[in-house]
Design a protein around this motif. Structure first.
Motif, PDB file in Angstrom:
ATOM      1  N   ALA A 155       1.425   2.696  -2.282  1.00 26.76           N
ATOM      2  CA  ALA A 155       2.637   1.585  -2.467  1.00 26.76           C
ATOM      3  C   ALA A 155       2.582   0.546  -1.428  1.00 26.76           C
ATOM      4  N   VAL A 179       1.268   8.703  -2.988  1.00 24.41           N
ATOM      5  CA  VAL A 179       1.097   7.572  -3.931  1.00 24.41           C
ATOM      6  C   VAL A 179       0.991   6.135  -3.133  1.00 24.41           C
ATOM      7  N   VAL A 187       6.954   4.804  -9.818  1.00 26.41           N
ATOM      8  CA  VAL A 187       6.151   5.926  -9.697  1.00 26.41           C
ATOM      9  C   VAL A 187       5.978   6.601 -10.974  1.00 26.41           C
ATOM     10  N   ALA A 233      -2.716   8.699  -8.991  1.00 31.43           N
ATOM     11  CA  ALA A 233      -1.628   8.730  -8.112  1.00 31.43           C
ATOM     12  C   ALA A 233      -1.527  10.373  -7.716  1.00 31.43           C
ATOM     13  N   ALA A 289       5.338   1.392  -5.754  1.00 28.34           N
ATOM     14  CA  ALA A 289       4.133   1.893  -6.314  1.00 28.34           C
ATOM     15  C   ALA A 289       2.843   0.994  -6.723  1.00 28.34           C
TER      16      ALA A 289
END
Length: 484
Positions: free
Chosen positions: A460, A458, A448, A481, A474
């Motif tokens: 991922a 976020v 992150v 983000a 991520a």
């Protein structure tokens, strides 16, 4: 000489049970704060402790009693409110003389009631009544009654906790918050006593829900969890059963809100249009919290419910055809009167083929005032316990397998806790769209970007699992983000 002002009276609020109770506690907290009470987290040293109880099933009632007794150890004055207090009233007060028992009708005057308790003035506990009788049988007529009182339930007569958001005060600091769509239930499931003490189904006006969502967003909330006893009934008393389909996109568009999820869906009422909106609306989690309770058609009829394995599997398949990564959670009851070995095998088939993400497994217990208490075919407790263990073991295996199926899947993780100090830079705890913030496992995401904050989403990729929990990496740089 100027008199020294008296210090504020302090009160701690302890909440048991579901997210609906959490909303009720925050409304009570706001009312108490407005009456001059200082809210504190720790019961030790508080003048009073308000225990918001759960009265759904036997284990929940035991937890509530334990919490009341634990609160008395603090030396504070203890007040029991919530579902168990409303359901049993004077009976609970007689069993627990250590606490003062208040019902829903006391909520509007909770500050004054607490004043009485602290001053030693005795209060007469209420005699429980069937709260379904407090509003008209016709759902549309209920709406007219409330409209005639200016929309204020307490002015119309029966108190409905959690509907007065203007008095709400947040007790939790996380980015997710529950918001009540409605209260009460008109269904008559044979095992459930909730309608008798929560009352008839009452929807909140859409504009009011939207206003509360905007207020929550101003408080730092980025994920709304819509709760009620039966969210699929929302709007039926407002004259528009498609109210939820119309409301969801509006809630998702509230500034600051990045995710909306709906909890407590009734399978028999899940309309195709609502399924499509949940599965396909940007900002709405493709998440289906469906209270199947069982899947044997014959047993479900005894429960006064509808559907069965094939119906439920078709619903799941339809949702996955629209949103392949959709999440599913449910609860099931084992040992309902008359349940046979064939019924349990049918439930096992459904759970195996359904590939659900989270399943709560409960053993049947007699609940006063329900139809099931009078049904023949009661099972021995030992047999109920054995069936609960059997299905629990199966569920643990199946949900872990379902999590493993998500390896390689792209997910949107809402960040909740920075783990960098323990796990290394850029590691956060959060939950994906298919995971309820309280009940369905978590996602640990690494990589992150610096500067991230709780409440952000976020993107991922899932790279591993730990039981039903996911491990993810991520996929995006810091510039993208910070939101959807």
């Amino acid at each position: 000489m100027t008199a020294t002002p008296s210090p504020a009276r302090t009160v701690a609020v302890v909440t048991l049970g579901c997210a609906r109770n959490e909303v009720d506690s925050e409304e009570l907290a706001g009312r108490l704060a407005a009456e001059g009470y200082e809210l504190v987290e720790d019961a030790d040293g508080a003048d009073a402790v308000l225990v918001n109880t759960c009265g759904f099933i036997e284990t929940a009632k035991k937890d509530s009693v334990d919490a009341i007794l634990a609160a008395t150890d603090s030396g504070a004055s203890v007040v029991a409110v919530g579902c168990m207090a409303e359901r049993y009233g004077a009976e609970l007060a007689d069993a627990l003389p250590e606490a003062t028992v208040l019902g829903f009708d006391d909520y509007a005057q909770i500050g004054g009631r607490l004043d009485d308790v602290l001053a030693g003035r005795p209060l007469v506990p209420h005699t429980p009544r069937d709260r379904r009788t407090l509003l008209p049988i016709s759902p549309v007529e209920r709406s007219a009654v409330l409209a005639g009182a200016g929309g204020r339930v307490e002015d119309a007569g029966p108190a409905i906790p959690g509907h007065d958001w203007l008095r709400r005060r947040r007790l939790a600091a996380g980015p997710s918050a529950a918001i009540k769509l409605a209260s009460g239930c008109d269904r008559r499931c044979a095992f459930c006593a909730i309608p008798t003490f929560r009352g008839a189904f009452v929807s909140r006006p859409p504009a009011e829900v939207l206003s509360e969502a905007q207020w929550l967003a101003s408080q730092g909330v980025t994920e709304l969890v819509l709760v009620s006893e039966n969210s699929t009934s929302y709007g039926k008393d407002l004259g528009d059963l498609r109210s939820l389909e119309k409301l969801l996109p509006q809630l998702a568009a509230v500034e600051g809100i990045v995710r909306v999820r709906v909890a407590y869906l009734q399978p028999a009422e899940l309309r195709p249009g609502l399924l499509e909106v949940i599965a396909g609306t940007e900002g709405v989690a493709p998440y289906f919290d469906l209270s199947f309770q069982h899947s044997s058609p014959t047993l479900l009829r005894r429960m006064r419910r509808f559907g069965g394995t094939e119906d439920f599997l078709r619903t799941i398949d339809r949702a996955r055809s629209l949103a392949p990564g959709a999440g599913f959670r449910t609860n099931v009851i084992l040992g309902f009167p008359g349940e046979t070995e064939d019924d349990v095998v049918e439930l096992e088939r459904f759970l195996t083929e359904g590939r659900l993400d989270a399943v709560g497994v409960f053993g049947y217990s007699d609940e006063e005032g329900t139809e099931a208490v009078r049904l023949p075919g009661k099972l021995d407790q030992a047999e109920i316990d054995a069936r609960v263990r059997r299905i629990t073991d199966l569920v643990e295996e199946l949900t872990a397998q379902r999590a493993e199926e998500r390896i390689g899947e792209h997910v949107e993780v809402l960040l909740t806790e920075d783990l960098s100090a323990e796990e290394g830079p850029g590691v956060w705890l959060g939950h994906a769209a298919h995971q309820d913030p309280d009940a369905d496992g978590t996602t640990t995401v690494s990589g992150v970007p610096a500067g991230a904050a709780a409440g952000q989403v976020v993107p991922a990729e899932v790279v591993g699992t730990e039981g039903i929990d996911l491990v993810a990496a991520a996929r995006v740089p810091a510039a993208t983000a910070a939101g959807r």
